[in-house]
Scaffold this active site. Structure first.
Site, PDB file in Angstrom:
ATOM      1  N   GLY A  45       0.861  -1.257   0.137  1.00  0.00           N
ATOM      2  CA  GLY A  45       0.066  -0.076   0.103  1.00  0.00           C
ATOM      3  C   GLY A  45       0.851   1.100   0.038  1.00  0.00           C
ATOM      4  O   GLY A  45       2.071   1.188  -0.346  1.00  0.00           O
ATOM      5  N   GLY A  46       0.309   2.364   0.399  1.00  0.00           N
ATOM      6  CA  GLY A  46       1.027   3.707   0.417  1.00  0.00           C
ATOM      7  C   GLY A  46       2.259   3.825   1.340  1.00  0.00           C
ATOM      8  O   GLY A  46       3.225   4.369   1.028  1.00  0.00           O
ATOM      9  N   PHE A  47       1.965   2.855   2.348  1.00  0.00           N
ATOM     10  CA  PHE A  47       3.093   2.863   3.328  1.00  0.00           C
ATOM     11  C   PHE A  47       4.345   1.869   2.918  1.00  0.00           C
ATOM     12  O   PHE A  47       5.505   2.221   3.545  1.00  0.00           O
ATOM     13  CB  PHE A  47       2.615   2.113   4.842  1.00  0.00           C
ATOM     14  CG  PHE A  47       1.929   0.690   4.387  1.00  0.00           C
ATOM     15  CD1 PHE A  47       2.736  -0.537   4.510  1.00  0.00           C
ATOM     16  CD2 PHE A  47       0.450   0.760   4.313  1.00  0.00           C
ATOM     17  CE1 PHE A  47       2.303  -1.617   4.158  1.00  0.00           C
ATOM     18  CE2 PHE A  47      -0.154  -0.686   4.107  1.00  0.00           C
ATOM     19  CZ  PHE A  47       0.900  -1.601   4.004  1.00  0.00           C
ATOM     20  N   GLY A  48       4.168   0.932   2.018  1.00  0.00           N
ATOM     21  CA  GLY A  48       5.192  -0.012   1.651  1.00  0.00           C
ATOM     22  C   GLY A  48       4.640  -1.377   1.524  1.00  0.00           C
ATOM     23  O   GLY A  48       3.596  -1.411   1.230  1.00  0.00           O
ATOM     24  N   LYS A  49       5.358  -2.418   1.748  1.00  0.00           N
ATOM     25  CA  LYS A  49       5.165  -3.764   1.748  1.00  0.00           C
ATOM     26  C   LYS A  49       5.148  -4.654   2.862  1.00  0.00           C
ATOM     27  O   LYS A  49       5.478  -4.192   3.957  1.00  0.00           O
ATOM     28  CB  LYS A  49       6.018  -4.448   0.690  1.00  0.00           C
ATOM     29  CG  LYS A  49       6.332  -3.997  -0.708  1.00  0.00           C
ATOM     30  CD  LYS A  49       7.437  -4.660  -1.498  1.00  0.00           C
ATOM     31  CE  LYS A  49       7.502  -3.932  -3.095  1.00  0.00           C
ATOM     32  NZ  LYS A  49       8.741  -4.598  -3.665  1.00  0.00           N
ATOM     33  N   LYS A  68       5.429  -5.626   8.093  1.00  0.00           N
ATOM     34  CA  LYS A  68       5.310  -4.300   7.493  1.00  0.00           C
ATOM     35  C   LYS A  68       6.453  -3.404   7.470  1.00  0.00           C
ATOM     36  O   LYS A  68       7.002  -2.967   8.456  1.00  0.00           O
ATOM     37  CB  LYS A  68       4.129  -3.463   8.008  1.00  0.00           C
ATOM     38  CG  LYS A  68       3.762  -2.512   6.893  1.00  0.00           C
ATOM     39  CD  LYS A  68       2.342  -1.722   7.363  1.00  0.00           C
ATOM     40  CE  LYS A  68       2.372  -0.876   8.515  1.00  0.00           C
ATOM     41  NZ  LYS A  68       1.190  -0.189   8.922  1.00  0.00           N
ATOM     42  N   ASP A 161      -8.735   5.752   9.957  1.00  0.00           N
ATOM     43  CA  ASP A 161      -8.538   5.324   8.647  1.00  0.00           C
ATOM     44  C   ASP A 161      -9.500   3.730   8.564  1.00  0.00           C
ATOM     45  O   ASP A 161      -8.756   2.717   8.090  1.00  0.00           O
ATOM     46  CB  ASP A 161      -7.380   4.770   8.364  1.00  0.00           C
ATOM     47  CG  ASP A 161      -7.146   4.810   6.938  1.00  0.00           C
ATOM     48  OD1 ASP A 161      -8.032   5.222   5.908  1.00  0.00           O
ATOM     49  OD2 ASP A 161      -6.099   4.390   6.322  1.00  0.00           O
TER      50      ASP A 161
END
Length: 716
Positions: A45-49, A68, A161
């Site tokens: 996602g936007g944060f990474g993998k 994460k 969120d």
């Protein structure tokens, strides 16, 4: 607690606050993920993998984990990382994902969770097409609701969120809430309190009240959970771009059918035969209460849990008619979850600028290609020239400041060798306005030259120094004159200012040229971005958030950063995640109201009920059928206060008393109609800026005729 480092960042929490979880060495994480083997990626996602791996927990037992790894280029950084670690380290609930530990090593920020085998609710609903029965879906909703209730009432945490992709499912389909990087602490035992914060979340799930005012409450999570309930019922994502644009947003689409009592049309066909009509009605009642525009009228998560459990009991009794139904909790919830007498369209209404352009990135990567030729309309100044022009950034020369940095008055030699007065904006290297915004403004201003758009004389880019040199506009901003200085602006002066600003936006929207097919979008239209010349001519400024109209580009619909300013944000933006020229039109409609009412877009002095100018004034301005359906009858800003004035014909009461006797009835009526069209919830129904210009100019002509007439009795 998160510790302040003194530079606005947050450092690692104290070891005592992280006792329940383990700090891993980076080498352990590398070993667990086979050095971040791509074959082990189970999410992104936007944060990474997110990687699947096996780690030793605190008792030296090998357990499966979801790891994460925060991407260094992500919008999320150290504050979000430590927020998630701190919050999860103290959360223990069956419906909250467990934190095993974390790793913080140099630029590496990694969170290690328990591994949840069956992925996300979003995956099962929208990607895998899993055959989930109605009872299974109900149980998933109940589990997720219990987790959120625990957050709200047991821990005082707002998730911020809530969405189907942040609800994980175990093999048994038990739901677990995850992803606490955006969460905020909420004062306990004070249900009316809120957290004022920049706008973050996911398009399609954003709470309208949060979007309007920046006030985040537990009820913001409730609104988002209402969208999840609709996803579960309809098997439709929060934003679906495969449908007609009017139906992209799930909330709007579902509410329209609910208002028409066409519930059967929104149910996923796979479960249509499994739901009893009574259970369906009660489930929809809960969803509608969650989505109420008035936060005070929304359910609490505790009420949602009780309501969903009663629906489950009712459905199980219907499925097993031999079992005596008896009296369930549902009977006690009927009054609590009654629908309002008139269904309300609760599509979201969306900011503060929370982009964080890392100072570690090379600024050169954002510079326009072939800059030497493309920027020939403005001069590239050397940094010594800028220092000399501002007397080495003398504080006495500061004429403005904001989130991006300070603006200095100065005198500089332009390309023709003349000394000219200028305004020099110096972007802070730590500002949310980074290189992307810097070059965006340079690119827009060199391409869109117009008498109602501030002129860019030049720029300076020297290392981390980014400075923009504009023509100096002596009379400051429209917002200052309206709300700070109390300048006695006449109605004709205000009209002319509006017309000038509208012309500037029209040019921005329609200008074509090399590489510009269909104009540009400003993204941050507001009274503080309208400068006034010595002759009171309006000039649009601040193009750091602007972009060439990206009609041919794919859109990102799960963005966690929304740009703009509270009070001016386009309602359709939070619903479908798309900013268009009509978003500028909406914001300009708010500016028109500011000019008419002399009230700021957000006026916290009016209390919690009605801080939003657009919602406050629309109640006066619109005939009932023309109202934006996003407004709520129970909202004091509209029904309890403004509607009484509408019935009494008190439209004149919204007008600034200083100009009330200057406006003819006909001009006020036409001005109000323009505002109505600008503020329509559906962008398709809004005016274009060309229509706004034509309408305002016709009003000016009418007003001048009125002023020359001998009919003073036609005044308001």
């Amino acid at each position: 607690m998160l510790l302040s480092t003194g530079d606005g960042m947050e450092s690692e929490p104290s070891s005592s606050s992280l006792q329940p979880c383990r700090r891993f060495q980076f080498t352990e994480i590398q070993q667990a993920t086979n050095d971040f083997d791509e074959s082990l990626v189970i999410g992104r996602g936007g944060f990474g993998k997110v990687y699947k791996g096996n780690v030793f927990n605190g008792s030296d037992v090998v357990v499966a984990a979801a790891i994460k790894r925060l991407d260094s280029s992500s919008d999320q950084g150290a504050p979000e990382f430590w927020t998630e670690v701190e919050n999860l380290s103290r959360l223990r609930h069956n419906n909250i994902v467990s934190l095993i530990g974390y790793c913080y090593y140099e630029n590496e920020m990694i969170v290690v969770y328990e591994y949840i085998s069956d992925g996300t609710l979003n995956d099962h609903l929208h990607k895998l097409g899993t055959a989930l029965s109605w009872l299974q879906r109900l149980n998933i909703c109940i589990g997720a609701a219990r987790g959120l209730d625990y957050l709200h009432t047991g821990q005082g945490i707002i998730h911020r969120d809530v969405k189907s992709s942040n609800i994980l499912l175990q093999e048994s389909l038990e739901a677990k809430i995850t992803d606490f990087g955006l969460s905020k602490a909420d004062p306990m035992n004070q249900p009316s309190t809120y957290v004022r914060t920049g706008l973050k979340g996911t398009f399609g799930y954003l709470d309208p009240e949060y979007f309007y005012t920046g006030k985040l409450t537990r009820k913001s999570d409730v609104y988002s959970f209402g969208i999840v309930l609709l996803e579960v019922l309809c098997r439709r994502p929060a934003i679906d771009t495969t449908l007609d644009e009017d139906q992209w947003g799930l909330a709007r689409w579902a509410q329209e059918h609910i208002k028409k009592v066409k519930l059967v049309h929104i149910i996923d066909s796979d479960i249509r035969g499994q739901i009893s009509p009574k259970c369906l009605r009660e489930f929809v009642r809960i969803a509608v209460r969650c989505l109420h525009n008035n936060t005070k009228q929304r359910c609490t998560m505790a009420e949602v849990v009780v309501g969903l459990e009663s629906v489950l009991t009712l459905q199980e009794n219907i499925n097993n008619p031999l079992q005596p139904a008896g009296e369930t909790v549902f009977s006690r919830m009927v009054g609590m979850l009654q629908l309002p007498s008139r269904m309300v369209d609760t599509h979201p209404v969306p900011s503060e600028k929370e982009n964080s352009a890392s100072s570690e990135h090379s600024y050169k990567e954002f510079e326009p290609a072939s800059s030497s030729s493309s920027l020939q309309a403005c001069h590239h100044f050397g940094f010594p020239e800028i220092r000399h022009a501002t007397s080495d950034f003398d504080e006495s020369l500061v004429i403005g400041h904001g989130g991006s940095g300070k603006v200095y008055f100065g005198n500089i030699i332009n390309v023709s060798g003349s000394v000219v007065a200028v305004a020099i904006k110096r972007l802070r290297s730590t500002s949310g306005q980074g290189a992307v915004q810097f070059w965006a403004e340079v690119n827009i201003l060199r391409n869109f030259q117009h008498r109602n758009i501030v002129s860019l004389i030049g720029y300076c880019h020297d290392g981390k120094e980014m400075l923009l040199v504009y023509e100096y506009i002596p009379n400051g901003t429209l917002g200052d004159h309206l709300h700070t200085h109390g300048t006695p602006l006449s109605w004709l002066q205000r009209l002319n200012i509006c017309i000038g600003a509208a012309h500037g936006l029209l040019h921005l929207h329609t200008h074509t040229g090399v590489g510009i097919v269909d104009g540009a979008i400003h993204h941050d239209v507001k009274s503080l971005n309208i400068l006034l010349s010595e002759s009171w001519e309006a000039k649009i400024s601040d193009f750091g958030l602007s972009e060439i109209d990206p009609m041919d580009k794919p859109l990102t619909y799960a963005n966690t950063t929304i740009t703009g300013t509270f009070g001016y944000l386009d309602p359709a933006c939070s619903e479908v995640g798309r900013l268009t020229k009509k978003s500028d039109v909406y914001a300009f409609g708010v500016v028109l109201l500011e000019v008419l009412c002399r009230r700021p877009a957000l006026d916290t002095s009016l209390g919690e009920e009605n801080p939003n100018l657009a919602r406050w004034a629309q109640g006066f301005l619109c005939r009932r059928l023309a109202l934006d359906n996003s407004l709520d009858e129970e909202d004091a800003n509209l029904a309890r206060w403004a509607q009484r004035s509408i019935k009494k014909g008190n439209v004149k009461h919204i007008v600034d008393p200083a100009i009330r006797d200057q406006i003819s009835r006909k001009c006020l009526k036409k001005f109000v109609q323009i505002v109505e069209r600008c503020l329509q919830g559906n962008p398709k129904h809004r005016s274009t800026m060309a229509e706004v210009v034509a309408g305002l100019e016709s009003i000016l002509t009418l007003q001048k005729k009125f002023n020359n007439s001998l009919q003073p009795q036609n005044n308001i």
